[in-house]
Design a protein around this motif. Structure first.
Motif, PDB file in Angstrom:
ATOM      1  N   SER A  92     -16.964  21.712  69.386  1.00 22.09           N
ATOM      2  CA  SER A  92     -16.025  21.014  70.272  1.00 22.09           C
ATOM      3  C   SER A  92     -14.580  21.439  70.069  1.00 22.09           C
ATOM      4  CB  SER A  92     -16.100  19.503  70.073  1.00 22.09           C
ATOM      5  OG  SER A  92     -17.354  19.104  69.679  1.00 22.09           O
ATOM      6  N   GLY A  93     -14.321  22.198  69.028  1.00 19.19           N
ATOM      7  CA  GLY A  93     -12.934  22.554  68.750  1.00 19.19           C
ATOM      8  C   GLY A  93     -12.614  23.976  69.171  1.00 19.19           C
ATOM      9  N   ARG A  94     -11.575  24.508  68.581  1.00 17.89           N
ATOM     10  CA  ARG A  94     -11.142  25.854  68.966  1.00 17.89           C
ATOM     11  C   ARG A  94     -11.389  26.866  67.858  1.00 17.89           C
ATOM     12  NH1 ARG A  94      -5.580  24.510  72.206  1.00 17.89           N
ATOM     13  NH2 ARG A  94      -6.566  23.123  73.712  1.00 17.89           N
ATOM     14  N   GLY A  95     -12.183  26.456  66.903  1.00 17.01           N
ATOM     15  CA  GLY A  95     -12.386  27.323  65.738  1.00 17.01           C
ATOM     16  C   GLY A  95     -13.289  28.518  66.003  1.00 17.01           C
ATOM     17  N   GLY A  96     -14.017  28.478  67.130  1.00 16.97           N
ATOM     18  CA  GLY A  96     -14.919  29.581  67.439  1.00 16.97           C
ATOM     19  C   GLY A  96     -16.093  29.655  66.482  1.00 16.97           C
ATOM     20  N   ILE A  97     -16.582  30.885  66.301  1.00 14.59           N
ATOM     21  CA  ILE A  97     -17.694  31.104  65.386  1.00 14.59           C
ATOM     22  C   ILE A  97     -17.142  31.634  64.076  1.00 14.59           C
ATOM     23  CG2 ILE A  97     -19.794  32.447  64.990  1.00 14.59           C
ATOM     24  CD1 ILE A  97     -20.069  32.425  68.117  1.00 14.59           C
ATOM     25  N   LYS A  98     -17.506  30.971  63.011  1.00 15.38           N
ATOM     26  CA  LYS A  98     -16.999  31.333  61.690  1.00 15.38           C
ATOM     27  C   LYS A  98     -18.119  31.932  60.851  1.00 15.38           C
ATOM     28  CE  LYS A  98     -12.917  28.890  61.696  1.00 15.38           C
ATOM     29  NZ  LYS A  98     -11.601  29.465  61.459  1.00 15.38           N
ATOM     30  N   LYS A  99     -17.688  32.744  59.931  1.00 10.83           N
ATOM     31  CA  LYS A  99     -18.635  33.358  59.000  1.00 10.83           C
ATOM     32  C   LYS A  99     -18.292  32.880  57.588  1.00 10.83           C
ATOM     33  CE  LYS A  99     -19.707  38.034  57.267  1.00 10.83           C
ATOM     34  NZ  LYS A  99     -19.479  39.469  57.541  1.00 10.83           N
ATOM     35  N   VAL A 100     -19.298  32.511  56.835  1.00 17.39           N
ATOM     36  CA  VAL A 100     -19.101  32.191  55.414  1.00 17.39           C
ATOM     37  C   VAL A 100     -19.907  33.236  54.659  1.00 17.39           C
ATOM     38  CG1 VAL A 100     -19.325  30.447  53.619  1.00 17.39           C
ATOM     39  CG2 VAL A 100     -18.977  29.733  55.993  1.00 17.39           C
ATOM     40  N   ASP A 101     -19.235  34.165  54.005  1.00 18.39           N
ATOM     41  CA  ASP A 101     -20.012  35.238  53.365  1.00 18.39           C
ATOM     42  C   ASP A 101     -20.665  34.752  52.076  1.00 18.39           C
ATOM     43  OD1 ASP A 101     -18.285  35.469  51.213  1.00 18.39           O
ATOM     44  OD2 ASP A 101     -17.266  37.260  51.988  1.00 18.39           O
ATOM     45  N   ILE A 102     -21.462  35.610  51.473  1.00 18.14           N
ATOM     46  CA  ILE A 102     -22.271  35.150  50.334  1.00 18.14           C
ATOM     47  C   ILE A 102     -21.427  34.793  49.115  1.00 18.14           C
ATOM     48  CG2 ILE A 102     -24.476  36.217  50.991  1.00 18.14           C
ATOM     49  CD1 ILE A 102     -23.755  38.586  49.287  1.00 18.14           C
ATOM     50  N   THR A 103     -20.150  35.190  49.126  1.00 18.59           N
ATOM     51  CA  THR A 103     -19.277  34.765  48.020  1.00 18.59           C
ATOM     52  C   THR A 103     -18.583  33.443  48.351  1.00 18.59           C
ATOM     53  OG1 THR A 103     -17.292  35.867  48.867  1.00 18.59           O
ATOM     54  CG2 THR A 103     -18.785  37.189  47.501  1.00 18.59           C
ATOM     55  N   GLY A 104     -18.776  32.950  49.585  1.00 17.77           N
ATOM     56  CA  GLY A 104     -18.179  31.672  49.963  1.00 17.77           C
ATOM     57  C   GLY A 104     -16.896  31.813  50.767  1.00 17.77           C
ATOM     58  N   LYS A 105     -16.477  33.052  51.013  1.00 17.60           N
ATOM     59  CA  LYS A 105     -15.240  33.263  51.773  1.00 17.60           C
ATOM     60  C   LYS A 105     -15.463  32.968  53.263  1.00 17.60           C
ATOM     61  CE  LYS A 105     -12.837  36.976  53.127  1.00 17.60           C
ATOM     62  NZ  LYS A 105     -12.946  38.395  53.225  1.00 17.60           N
ATOM     63  N   VAL A 106     -14.571  32.139  53.823  1.00 17.85           N
ATOM     64  CA  VAL A 106     -14.697  31.764  55.232  1.00 17.85           C
ATOM     65  C   VAL A 106     -13.775  32.637  56.070  1.00 17.85           C
ATOM     66  CG1 VAL A 106     -14.527  29.871  56.912  1.00 17.85           C
ATOM     67  CG2 VAL A 106     -15.129  29.371  54.525  1.00 17.85           C
ATOM     68  N   SER A 107     -14.304  33.189  57.172  1.00 14.60           N
ATOM     69  CA  SER A 107     -13.452  33.995  58.050  1.00 14.60           C
ATOM     70  C   SER A 107     -13.868  33.787  59.507  1.00 14.60           C
ATOM     71  CB  SER A 107     -13.577  35.482  57.681  1.00 14.60           C
ATOM     72  OG  SER A 107     -14.919  35.902  57.837  1.00 14.60           O
ATOM     73  N   ASP A 108     -12.980  34.213  60.422  1.00 14.13           N
ATOM     74  CA  ASP A 108     -13.321  34.160  61.842  1.00 14.13           C
ATOM     75  C   ASP A 108     -14.328  35.256  62.143  1.00 14.13           C
ATOM     76  OD1 ASP A 108     -11.685  32.092  62.644  1.00 14.13           O
ATOM     77  OD2 ASP A 108      -9.928  33.402  62.778  1.00 14.13           O
ATOM     78  N   TYR A 109     -15.351  34.919  62.928  1.00 15.93           N
ATOM     79  CA  TYR A 109     -16.286  35.970  63.372  1.00 15.93           C
ATOM     80  C   TYR A 109     -16.049  36.263  64.852  1.00 15.93           C
ATOM     81  CZ  TYR A 109     -20.549  38.715  63.896  1.00 15.93           C
ATOM     82  OH  TYR A 109     -21.441  39.722  64.158  1.00 15.93           O
ATOM     83  N   ILE A 110     -16.189  35.230  65.693  1.00 19.21           N
ATOM     84  CA  ILE A 110     -15.819  35.347  67.111  1.00 19.21           C
ATOM     85  C   ILE A 110     -14.830  34.216  67.368  1.00 19.21           C
ATOM     86  CG2 ILE A 110     -16.608  35.440  69.503  1.00 19.21           C
ATOM     87  CD1 ILE A 110     -18.226  37.472  68.078  1.00 19.21           C
ATOM     88  N   PRO A 111     -13.540  34.465  67.327  1.00 18.99           N
ATOM     89  CA  PRO A 111     -12.582  33.373  67.492  1.00 18.99           C
ATOM     90  C   PRO A 111     -12.570  32.843  68.923  1.00 18.99           C
ATOM     91  CG  PRO A 111     -11.504  35.410  66.699  1.00 18.99           C
ATOM     92  CD  PRO A 111     -12.879  35.768  67.133  1.00 18.99           C
ATOM     93  N   GLY A 112     -12.239  31.580  69.049  1.00 21.34           N
ATOM     94  CA  GLY A 112     -11.952  31.009  70.360  1.00 21.34           C
ATOM     95  C   GLY A 112     -13.134  30.505  71.150  1.00 21.34           C
ATOM     96  N   ILE A 113     -14.305  31.063  70.941  1.00 21.41           N
ATOM     97  CA  ILE A 113     -15.434  30.670  71.790  1.00 21.41           C
ATOM     98  C   ILE A 113     -15.906  29.251  71.422  1.00 21.41           C
ATOM     99  CG2 ILE A 113     -17.246  31.695  70.351  1.00 21.41           C
ATOM    100  CD1 ILE A 113     -18.522  32.642  73.065  1.00 21.41           C
TER     101      ILE A 113
END
Lengths: 289, 298
Positions: B64-85
């Motif tokens: 419901s927000g604007r965070g899009g699709i996020k990735k949490v890699d196996i070390t726990g680092k969170v990053s944008d994967y597909i922003p905005g969607i």
């Protein structure tokens, strides 16, 4: 844990089980000289309308005395493979040979049915195993499977009685609760039940039977329950307690039942050893005078 | 550690080989004493669409927000994967490496790749959850029409097929461990429906193989996202928590929801060895280390 340790643990466990289950087959479960042997044939059933897509093996036992002049009684076994096995825990065809020969039970055809599987189409994929779904579900589906799928199949070749007092169902574990469910759902078609170490536990709600039995008008079912003190106590429930609850409920509700609590575990040794006695008790007054 | 692992495998083999009597798989065989849910990401309005890639990285959607699709890699680092969607209610990587997603509010299924515009696979439907097979077929639920559809991307125009209907509220959808059976959860009723997958991708021999526990008999099950582990047990998000079943459809138990008052909607195994269960639970994603492991379909 090392592999060796695990193996010795498994050995110890099996020794412990063996000590607990010191039951043996008696003479009525072994071949006797001079007793004619019935015929056992194996078949495959793939046409189920009640469990679409399911396939299974089944065996038909026909006593040598059967000549088609009068309808035979019927006994159905869940997990038929184990019950028909000449080296198995029960050796039902031999028991039937012996007790029909002495006239202690009526002329009876045996129907030994395996649980169904729905084979996968995809290469290498496993079949969907229908055993728990068929046996543990508290509905009339398995009874309908017997009445609409299997018995008509059998009646093409043999004359089978329609008298519900002349029809028994027998099974072990989930097959045991299934036997009860068949008669409970369709006492118009089956009124005799044998359960070995029946799963009156919460696999799919079977623990509710004692409560349901107490608050339902008595049904005309005769049932022999066998259980074991060393039976399972796991996530689904406690098998000895479940069977005690069943026995107490059957007593409360005034059923014609027998309950035998042995020393054994979750297997067919004790049930197999007393199977001839179970049959004699079930059929003690048949046909009713 | 090594022995422990072998012991686990051996135990599983022994249990499974015992077939009819044993194979009783309790929560104890899945949950690790002392381990509980840990929050991975919070502060969203509503998250959904848990999924993993072929090395165990975890992905979710800020629905419901604007965070899009996020990735949490196996070390726990969170990053944008597909922003905005936004509005992605389910995702899975296909064998082609693209990320397939249900975007019901836009009435479409899309294939996503970072840096590229969404590729519309099919439109004019309202998909809820999807699964992609090794052959590249997509199955998805359309809850409002009570249907399950199949898409075979190799067949041009008329590739959208209705393969199941008349499920009260079909929601979660997943493949069995071997890919031969399709499972569909029902958000209304207690049934988990099993189907055989035929050669052409059609479905047959439907049966209500497993039943969810309900809060009361009048409450909807809220059966939603599902995950399957390496030995074929399946896990279903629901009103009462994460319900686990053995491969023969017998319930093994109910795992508490991290936040019982908030909707538990999606579940997946992720992590280096797929040793974590990740769930989307309202405003936050949680994970929990377990003894069972997920499996890679490719």
């Amino acid at each position: 844990m090392k592999f060796r340790n695990l193996l010795s643990l498994l050995c110890l466990l099996s020794v412990a089980c063996a000590l607990a289950d010191d039951y043996h087959l008696g003479p009525d479960s072994l071949r006797k000289e001079g007793v004619p042997q019935g015929k056992l044939t194996m078949h495959k059933f793939t046409e189920s309308k009640v469990y679409p897509g399911s396939e299974r093996d089944y065996w038909v036992y026909v006593p040598s005395q059967y000549d088609g002049t009068k309808p035979a009684c019927l006994i159905v076994f869940q997990d038929g493979k184990w019950y028909q096995d000449p080296h198995g825990h029960t050796r039902a065809p031999t028991v039937l040979d012996n007790l029909i020969h002495t006239g202690e039970i009526p002329l009876t055809i045996g129907l030994f049915i395996n649980p169904g599987v729905i084979p996968a189409v995809k290469e290498g994929a496993k079949p969907r195993k229908n055993r728990s779904f068929e046996y543990d579900t508290l509905s009339d589906q398995y009874a309908r499977f017997l009445l609409d799928d299997m018995i008509p199949q059998l009646k093409r070749d043999y004359s089978i009685t329609d008298d519900p007092e002349g029809r028994a169902v027998c099974g072990i574990s989930s097959g045991g609760i299934c036997a009860w469910t068949v008669a409970w759902q369709r006492p118009d078609a089956f009124r005799k039940v044998i359960s070995y170490v029946g799963s009156f536990t919460n696999i799919r709600g079977g623990h509710n039977y004692p409560a349901i039995i107490r608050k339902t008008e008595k049904k005309p079912i005769r049932v022999f329950l066998q259980a074991g003190e060393k039976d399972l106590d796991n996530l689904h429930g406690n098998w000895p307690l479940g069977n005690r609850q069943m026995a107490a409920a059957l007593k409360f509700a005034g059923y014609d039942f027998r309950f035998v609590m042995g020393e054994g575990g979750h297997n067919g040794k004790h049930g197999g050893a007393i199977f001839p006695e179970m049959l004699r008790w079930l059929w003690r007054d048949y046909p009713q005078k | 550690m090594m022995y422990a692992k072998h012991f686990g495998n051996l135990l599983a083999a022994v249990l499974l080989s015992c077939g009819c009597f044993a194979g009783d798989i309790s929560l104890e065989q899945v949950l690790i004493e002392g381990e509980s849910w840990e929050k991975v990401v919070g502060g969203m309005k509503f998250c959904d669409a848990c999924c993993t890639d072929n090395v165990g990285n975890f992905y979710y959607s800020d629905f419901s927000g604007r965070g899009g699709i996020k990735k949490v890699d196996i070390t726990g680092k969170v990053s944008d994967y597909i922003p905005g969607i936004a509005g992605i209610s389910a995702m899975q990587f296909g064998p082609d490496g693209r990320l397939y997603g249900c975007q019901g509010r836009n009435r479409r299924i899309v294939a996503l790749k970072p840096g590229f515009a969404p590729d519309i696979i099919v439109s004019g439907i309202r998909p809820n959850d999807l699964v992609v097979t090794v052959e590249g077929h997509i199955y998805f639920t359309e809850t409002s029409t009570r249907r399950v559809y199949q898409i075979n991307p190799k067949q041009g125009g008329s590739r959208l097929k209705i393969v199941a209907k008349d499920i009260a509220k079909p929601n979660g959808i997943v493949l069995s461990a071997d890919g031969g059976t399709l499972l569909v959860s029902d958000h209304m009723d207690k049934e988990i429906w099993f189907f055989r997958i035929e050669k052409d991708g059609s479905l047959s021999f439907r049966s209500p193989y497993a039943s969810l526990r309900l809060r009361t008999r009048h409450h909807p099950s809220k059966g939603d996202g599902m995950a399957v582990d390496a030995i074929g047990c399946f896990y279903v998000t629901s009103d009462l928590g994460l319900q686990m079943f053995d491969p023969t459809g017998r319930m093994s138990g109910v795992i508490h929801s991290p936040q019982p008052g908030k909707p538990l909607v999606s579940v997946v195994f992720a992590g280096k060895q797929l040793e974590y269960i990740y769930v989307a639970n309202g405003d936050a994603v949680y994970r929990r280390k377990v003894k069972s492991k997920g499996l890679m379909h490719w």
